[in-house]
Scaffold this active site. Structure first.
Site, mmCIF file in Angstrom:
data_model
loop_
_atom_site.group_PDB
_atom_site.id
_atom_site.type_symbol
_atom_site.label_atom_id
_atom_site.label_comp_id
_atom_site.label_asym_id
_atom_site.label_seq_id
_atom_site.Cartn_x
_atom_site.Cartn_y
_atom_site.Cartn_z
ATOM 1 N N ASN A 150 10.720 -11.795 9.051
ATOM 2 C CA ASN A 150 10.524 -10.863 7.945
ATOM 3 C C ASN A 150 11.147 -9.493 8.227
ATOM 4 O OD1 ASN A 150 9.453 -10.950 5.420
ATOM 5 N ND2 ASN A 150 7.569 -9.921 6.010
ATOM 6 N N GLY A 162 1.564 -7.436 -0.759
ATOM 7 C CA GLY A 162 1.433 -6.525 -1.900
ATOM 8 C C GLY A 162 0.750 -7.171 -3.094
ATOM 9 N N PHE A 188 -13.167 0.754 19.405
ATOM 10 C CA PHE A 188 -12.478 0.195 20.577
ATOM 11 C C PHE A 188 -12.425 1.214 21.715
ATOM 12 C CE2 PHE A 188 -10.070 -2.242 17.098
ATOM 13 C CZ PHE A 188 -10.983 -3.282 17.115
ATOM 14 N N TYR A 210 0.822 -1.216 0.000
ATOM 15 C CA TYR A 210 0.000 0.000 0.000
ATOM 16 C C TYR A 210 0.862 1.275 0.000
ATOM 17 C CZ TYR A 210 -2.739 3.702 2.177
ATOM 18 O OH TYR A 210 -3.299 4.909 2.484
ATOM 19 N N ALA A 249 9.765 -3.429 2.957
ATOM 20 C CA ALA A 249 9.272 -4.811 3.097
ATOM 21 C C ALA A 249 9.250 -5.244 4.553
ATOM 22 C CB ALA A 249 10.163 -5.755 2.284
ATOM 23 N N PHE A 286 3.293 8.193 11.144
ATOM 24 C CA PHE A 286 2.121 8.162 12.007
ATOM 25 C C PHE A 286 1.023 7.410 11.232
ATOM 26 C CE2 PHE A 286 3.087 10.306 16.037
ATOM 27 C CZ PHE A 286 4.438 10.451 15.816
ATOM 28 N N ASN A 287 -0.241 7.829 11.251
ATOM 29 C CA ASN A 287 -1.294 6.971 10.684
ATOM 30 C C ASN A 287 -1.483 7.213 9.184
ATOM 31 O OD1 ASN A 287 -1.716 7.120 13.639
ATOM 32 N ND2 ASN A 287 -3.376 5.722 13.194
ATOM 33 N N ARG A 305 -5.927 10.494 16.690
ATOM 34 C CA ARG A 305 -4.749 10.082 15.925
ATOM 35 C C ARG A 305 -4.405 11.125 14.863
ATOM 36 N NH1 ARG A 305 -4.625 7.241 19.456
ATOM 37 N NH2 ARG A 305 -4.361 4.984 19.627
ATOM 38 N N TYR A 339 6.012 -5.453 16.976
ATOM 39 C CA TYR A 339 6.214 -4.778 15.686
ATOM 40 C C TYR A 339 7.093 -3.533 15.866
ATOM 41 C CZ TYR A 339 5.032 -1.399 12.051
ATOM 42 O OH TYR A 339 5.105 -0.428 11.090
HETATM 43 N N1 UDP Z 1 -9.990 1.605 15.823
HETATM 44 C C1 UDP Z 1 -11.294 1.244 16.104
HETATM 45 N N2 UDP Z 1 -11.841 0.193 15.430
HETATM 46 C C2 UDP Z 1 -11.147 -0.517 14.495
HETATM 47 C C3 UDP Z 1 -9.816 -0.122 14.198
HETATM 48 C C4 UDP Z 1 -9.272 0.932 14.897
HETATM 49 O O1 UDP Z 1 -11.955 1.850 16.963
HETATM 50 O O2 UDP Z 1 -11.700 -1.464 13.937
HETATM 51 C C5 UDP Z 1 -9.398 2.746 16.533
HETATM 52 C C6 UDP Z 1 -8.158 2.368 17.334
HETATM 53 O O3 UDP Z 1 -8.536 1.942 18.613
HETATM 54 C C7 UDP Z 1 -7.395 3.697 17.340
HETATM 55 C C8 UDP Z 1 -7.762 4.327 16.002
HETATM 56 O O4 UDP Z 1 -8.956 3.673 15.571
HETATM 57 O O5 UDP Z 1 -7.888 4.508 18.363
HETATM 58 C C9 UDP Z 1 -6.699 4.149 14.948
HETATM 59 O O6 UDP Z 1 -6.359 2.783 14.909
HETATM 60 P P1 UDP Z 1 -5.456 2.150 13.763
HETATM 61 O O7 UDP Z 1 -5.393 0.679 14.007
HETATM 62 O O8 UDP Z 1 -5.943 2.606 12.421
HETATM 63 O O9 UDP Z 1 -4.048 2.834 13.970
HETATM 64 P P2 UDP Z 1 -3.055 2.865 15.234
HETATM 65 O O10 UDP Z 1 -3.171 4.266 15.756
HETATM 66 O O11 UDP Z 1 -3.481 1.830 16.196
HETATM 67 O O12 UDP Z 1 -1.720 2.610 14.631
#
Ligand code: UDP
Length: 321
Positions: free
Chosen positions: A90, A36, A206, A11, A72, A167-168, A219, A139
């Site tokens: 990996n 990929g 979550f 991605y 990778a 970051f995200n 985030r 990770y």
């Molecule tokens: N999140 C969520 N439901 C999901 C996936 C993620 O509520 O199915 C929330 C997660 O708890 C975090 C935010 O979305 O607060 C971003 O999560 P993601 O896994 O995208 O990235 P991270 O910040 O964990 O690397």
């Protein structure tokens, strides 16, 4: 100038390959296609199916390469806690092999795809590059270990490296040149998109009892095209030899509810969700200082407003409705 992109069919990698090709670099992609997709690789690039664990392939490719962008790896924090050995193999073994082959062919320039996960729980915000590194998932540890190894090779072998701590990452190329969806996504935005596209019926939030304005986590979402452009800037500056670890984020945050609402607005689809328990290891807030990236790379995120991230993603997902 020929650049080897490991993981270039993934991605983020495929978006980097686009930028490299647009900028006129010769690009060689090495990807084992475990995550990929070959059809994501721009036709201007040369594609080789293979793994960084395969020393023979690395030895074959290395003589013609001027620089390496190394992506990778496996990238799911949750999975890494359940099945660490594939991350050892990996992310660590594959990279050590790559570094050793680089060293034996006297190749010294590498941009390493790292992550904000090296920081662990933020002790202060925004997180800057001086923040302590204390990963709370395996990770993040694998990435930190490679950063440290590259630090040694810089001192011992004269490597030039820049570790970009993402970051995200989210969004898609605005010209729709990358069409593949992520397979079994673990991240928030593709999961919400799958709901909007009808690929899944509902999603879980979550936790909505965090100490944030709406109770869900905040985030720092960064458009993948911005990430990709930062790699070009890093390549141009790799010989400056004084910038090593750089955060790639915007400094702005969005909550889970913000993202859901923005998706609903842009797609005109209702997202079905339920609120469940907090996910282990999720900090309430995580965002980056972007000042060092600006200073060291001359880079700022220009495509990362949330609406643009969602619009460019939806323009790919909506074709699957
Ligand atoms: N999140 C969520 N439901 C999901 C996936 C993620 O509520 O199915 C929330 C997660 O708890 C975090 C935010 O979305 O607060 C971003 O999560 P993601 O896994 O995208 O990235 P991270 O910040 O964990 O690397």
């Amino acid at each position: 100038m020929k650049i080897l992109v490991t993981g270039g069919a993934g991605y983020i990698g495929s978006h980097i390959v686009l930028e490299l090709c647009d900028e006129g670099y010769d690009v060689l992609v090495l990807d084992d296609l475990s995550l990929g997709n070959e059809s994501s690789v721009d036709k201007r690039a040369e594609f080789i199916k293979g793994s960084t664990l395969d020393e023979q392939i690395l030895k074959k490719l290395m003589p013609e390469v001027d620089g390496i962008i190394h992506l990778a790896s496996f990238k799911s924090a949750g999975e890494s806690m359940i099945n660490p050995s594939v991350y050892t193999q990996n992310n660590i073994e594959g990279t050590l092999r790559l570094i050793d082959v680089m060293s034996s062919y006297n190749k010294k320039n590498i941009i390493f795809s790292s992550t904000a996960a090296v920081y662990g729980n933020p002790q202060y915000l925004p997180v800057d590059e001086n923040h302590q590194t204390n990963p709370i998932n395996y990770y993040g540890f694998t990435k930190l270990m490679i950063e440290n190894t590259l630090g040694w090779y810089k001192d011992l072998k004269g490597f030039n490296f820049i570790a970009l701590r993402y970051f995200n990452a989210a969004g898609y190329d605005k010209e729709n040149r990358i069409l593949n969806l992520e397979n079994k996504p673990q991240n928030l935005i593709p999961i919400i998109m799958e709901c909007a596209a009808g690929i899944r019926r509902s999603m879980q939030i979550f936790g909505d009892d965090y100490n944030t304005p709406d109770g869900t986590c905040l985030r720092d979402y960064i458009h993948v095209t911005d990430l990709a452009k930062a790699h070009i800037n890093a390549l141009r500056r790799i010989n400056d030899n004084n910038t090593i670890f750089i955060n790639l984020g915007t400094g702005f945050t969005h909550s889970v509810y913000d993202v859901i609402r923005t998706v609903e607005k842009i797609t005109s689809k209702k997202i079905n969700y339920s609120v469940t328990n907090r996910r282990e290891g999720d900090p309430a807030k995580l965002y980056s200082s972007s000042s060092f990236a600006k200073k060291s790379l001359g880079w700022v995120a220009k495509n990362s407003d949330l609406e643009n991230i969602i619009k460019t993603t939806w323009s790919i997902y909506k074709t699957r409705v």
